[in-house]
Structures are given as structure tokens and as C-alpha cells.
Design a protein around this motif. Sequence first.
Motif, PDB file in Angstrom:
ATOM      1  N   MET A   1     -70.207  27.438  22.062  1.00 38.19           N
ATOM      2  CA  MET A   1     -70.340  28.867  22.670  1.00 38.19           C
ATOM      3  C   MET A   1     -69.807  28.825  23.871  1.00 38.19           C
ATOM      4  O   MET A   1     -70.313  28.346  24.847  1.00 38.19           O
ATOM      5  CB  MET A   1     -71.784  29.264  22.305  1.00 38.19           C
ATOM      6  CG  MET A   1     -71.967  30.707  22.602  1.00 38.19           C
ATOM      7  SD  MET A   1     -73.725  31.349  22.803  1.00 38.19           S
ATOM      8  CE  MET A   1     -74.391  30.857  21.277  1.00 38.19           C
ATOM      9  N   GLU A   2     -68.678  29.872  23.953  1.00 38.26           N
ATOM     10  CA  GLU A   2     -68.183  30.091  25.023  1.00 38.26           C
ATOM     11  C   GLU A   2     -69.289  30.987  26.231  1.00 38.26           C
ATOM     12  O   GLU A   2     -69.876  31.670  25.452  1.00 38.26           O
ATOM     13  CB  GLU A   2     -66.621  30.662  25.105  1.00 38.26           C
ATOM     14  CG  GLU A   2     -66.672  31.976  24.523  1.00 38.26           C
ATOM     15  CD  GLU A   2     -65.307  32.634  24.326  1.00 38.26           C
ATOM     16  OE1 GLU A   2     -65.203  33.645  25.005  1.00 38.26           O
ATOM     17  OE2 GLU A   2     -64.433  31.811  24.002  1.00 38.26           O
ATOM     18  N   PHE A   3     -68.675  31.193  27.630  1.00 31.87           N
ATOM     19  CA  PHE A   3     -69.687  31.775  28.292  1.00 31.87           C
ATOM     20  C   PHE A   3     -69.654  33.120  27.972  1.00 31.87           C
ATOM     21  O   PHE A   3     -70.748  33.849  27.878  1.00 31.87           O
ATOM     22  CB  PHE A   3     -68.988  31.760  29.881  1.00 31.87           C
ATOM     23  CG  PHE A   3     -69.740  32.606  30.885  1.00 31.87           C
ATOM     24  CD1 PHE A   3     -70.701  32.403  31.167  1.00 31.87           C
ATOM     25  CD2 PHE A   3     -69.035  33.836  31.375  1.00 31.87           C
ATOM     26  CE1 PHE A   3     -71.602  33.379  31.932  1.00 31.87           C
ATOM     27  CE2 PHE A   3     -69.626  34.577  32.293  1.00 31.87           C
ATOM     28  CZ  PHE A   3     -70.657  34.529  32.583  1.00 31.87           C
ATOM     29  N   ASN A   4     -68.665  33.894  27.758  1.00 33.45           N
ATOM     30  CA  ASN A   4     -68.770  35.566  27.349  1.00 33.45           C
ATOM     31  C   ASN A   4     -69.457  35.601  26.150  1.00 33.45           C
ATOM     32  O   ASN A   4     -70.285  36.693  26.001  1.00 33.45           O
ATOM     33  CB  ASN A   4     -67.390  36.024  27.148  1.00 33.45           C
ATOM     34  CG  ASN A   4     -66.644  36.168  28.361  1.00 33.45           C
ATOM     35  OD1 ASN A   4     -67.423  36.379  29.546  1.00 33.45           O
ATOM     36  ND2 ASN A   4     -65.188  36.046  28.447  1.00 33.45           N
ATOM     37  N   GLU A   5     -69.394  34.607  25.173  1.00 31.82           N
ATOM     38  CA  GLU A   5     -70.186  35.081  23.990  1.00 31.82           C
ATOM     39  C   GLU A   5     -71.849  34.600  24.243  1.00 31.82           C
ATOM     40  O   GLU A   5     -72.703  35.511  23.745  1.00 31.82           O
ATOM     41  CB  GLU A   5     -69.774  33.862  23.082  1.00 31.82           C
ATOM     42  CG  GLU A   5     -70.315  34.046  21.649  1.00 31.82           C
ATOM     43  CD  GLU A   5     -69.671  32.973  20.794  1.00 31.82           C
ATOM     44  OE1 GLU A   5     -70.480  32.787  19.385  1.00 31.82           O
ATOM     45  OE2 GLU A   5     -68.782  32.422  20.662  1.00 31.82           O
ATOM     46  N   ALA A   6     -71.981  33.425  24.971  1.00 34.29           N
ATOM     47  CA  ALA A   6     -73.567  33.396  25.536  1.00 34.29           C
ATOM     48  C   ALA A   6     -74.053  34.509  26.404  1.00 34.29           C
ATOM     49  O   ALA A   6     -74.988  35.149  26.045  1.00 34.29           O
ATOM     50  CB  ALA A   6     -73.457  32.085  26.218  1.00 34.29           C
ATOM     51  N   LYS A   7     -72.984  35.007  27.045  1.00 33.66           N
ATOM     52  CA  LYS A   7     -73.409  36.186  27.997  1.00 33.66           C
ATOM     53  C   LYS A   7     -73.850  37.530  27.127  1.00 33.66           C
ATOM     54  O   LYS A   7     -75.103  38.151  27.469  1.00 33.66           O
ATOM     55  CB  LYS A   7     -72.461  36.476  28.996  1.00 33.66           C
ATOM     56  CG  LYS A   7     -72.832  37.679  30.023  1.00 33.66           C
ATOM     57  CD  LYS A   7     -71.506  37.928  30.946  1.00 33.66           C
ATOM     58  CE  LYS A   7     -71.748  39.063  31.799  1.00 33.66           C
ATOM     59  NZ  LYS A   7     -70.539  39.287  32.689  1.00 33.66           N
ATOM     60  N   ALA A   8     -72.924  37.747  26.163  1.00 36.53           N
ATOM     61  CA  ALA A   8     -73.150  39.019  25.312  1.00 36.53           C
ATOM     62  C   ALA A   8     -74.679  38.558  24.711  1.00 36.53           C
ATOM     63  O   ALA A   8     -75.139  39.767  24.319  1.00 36.53           O
ATOM     64  CB  ALA A   8     -71.987  39.037  24.493  1.00 36.53           C
ATOM     65  N   GLN A   9     -74.701  37.619  24.111  1.00 36.13           N
ATOM     66  CA  GLN A   9     -75.879  37.315  23.237  1.00 36.13           C
ATOM     67  C   GLN A   9     -77.133  37.227  24.172  1.00 36.13           C
ATOM     68  O   GLN A   9     -78.153  38.115  23.826  1.00 36.13           O
ATOM     69  CB  GLN A   9     -75.829  35.860  22.578  1.00 36.13           C
ATOM     70  CG  GLN A   9     -77.116  35.480  21.631  1.00 36.13           C
ATOM     71  CD  GLN A   9     -76.818  34.223  20.982  1.00 36.13           C
ATOM     72  OE1 GLN A   9     -75.843  33.552  21.237  1.00 36.13           O
ATOM     73  NE2 GLN A   9     -77.840  33.731  20.396  1.00 36.13           N
TER      74      GLN A   9
END
Length: 168
Positions: A1-9
Motif C-alpha cells: 500500500m502506498e502512502f496516499n492510499e494508507a493516509k486516505a484509509q
Amino acid sequence: MEFNEAKAQFLQTWGALGSQWGINKTMAQIHALLMISPDSLSMEDVMEELQISRGNASMNLRGLIDWGIVYKEYKPGERREYFKADQDVDSLARKIAVERSKREIKPAIRVLEGVKNFDETDESPEALKFKMKTQELHDFVNKADTMLEKIVNQKENWITKTIMKLMT
């Protein structure tokens, strides 16, 4: 999982959790965003990141400030207001506990105090059972609130440290 995806989650999940501690999803998402941001953010930054309106951002930031978990920060030479979340997780938990007690537990205690003192002349089985159960509930909620207050106020005593160790 990339950072932006993790942040959004994370922002979505924290928003969903917000309803469990008595605030709306957007307010919780704003809090989460400010909590994980390395720098304070302007209202415009919050609006852009979460794709929300100015009114929504303003109202929810005010609410977070009222809870005492977000603070305004001023930067020299800037006209904008910036916002930063309390970074201490223990402090955050205590503030949420105090606010929830104020908004949920204390009103419940007041209602239970009122309803358990109804017309004393009614001796029907239903009335006696009602009086007994509302008294039990009042006593329980009152004890729970007292314990919560003691935990919040005794953040560094041995029992609180022990309870926190048991919870982790």
C-alpha cells in the motif's frame, strides 16, 4: 500500500470511529488529518485535502477547538489561521472522556435522578420494579462516571499506569 492510499484509509477509518465518541464523520476526519500532519494546516488546506466546503470546515474546526483537541496557531506574516491537533494520545483520550461524560453520562444521570423519584404513592408491582431498576441504573452510571473522573484526574498514579498496561 502506498502512502496516499494508507493516509486516505486512515482518514476514512478515523472518521467512522468519530461517531462512536460523539462527533460527526467530517469532524473526526479533520481531527485525523491535523493529528498526522507534520505542520499546522490552514482551513483551505483542510478543505482541499478532504474536499469539503468552507462552512463545513469552519463549523467542525470550531467544534474540535471546543473539545480542546485542536488549537489555532498563528504564523508571523500570515493572515490565515492555522490549526494543529493535540499530539499527546493520553491527553486526547482524557479530553474525549471528559467531553463524553459531559455530553452523555451526566445528562443520563440527571434523567435517572428525575425518573426514579416519581409519585411515591404508587405501590403497583410495575412501579416498584421501575423504581428499583432506575435506582440500580443510577447508582451504576454514577459509579462509572466517578471512576472515569478519577482515571482522568489521576493520569500519572500507579493504578492508572497499571490499567493502561493491562489495556496494551
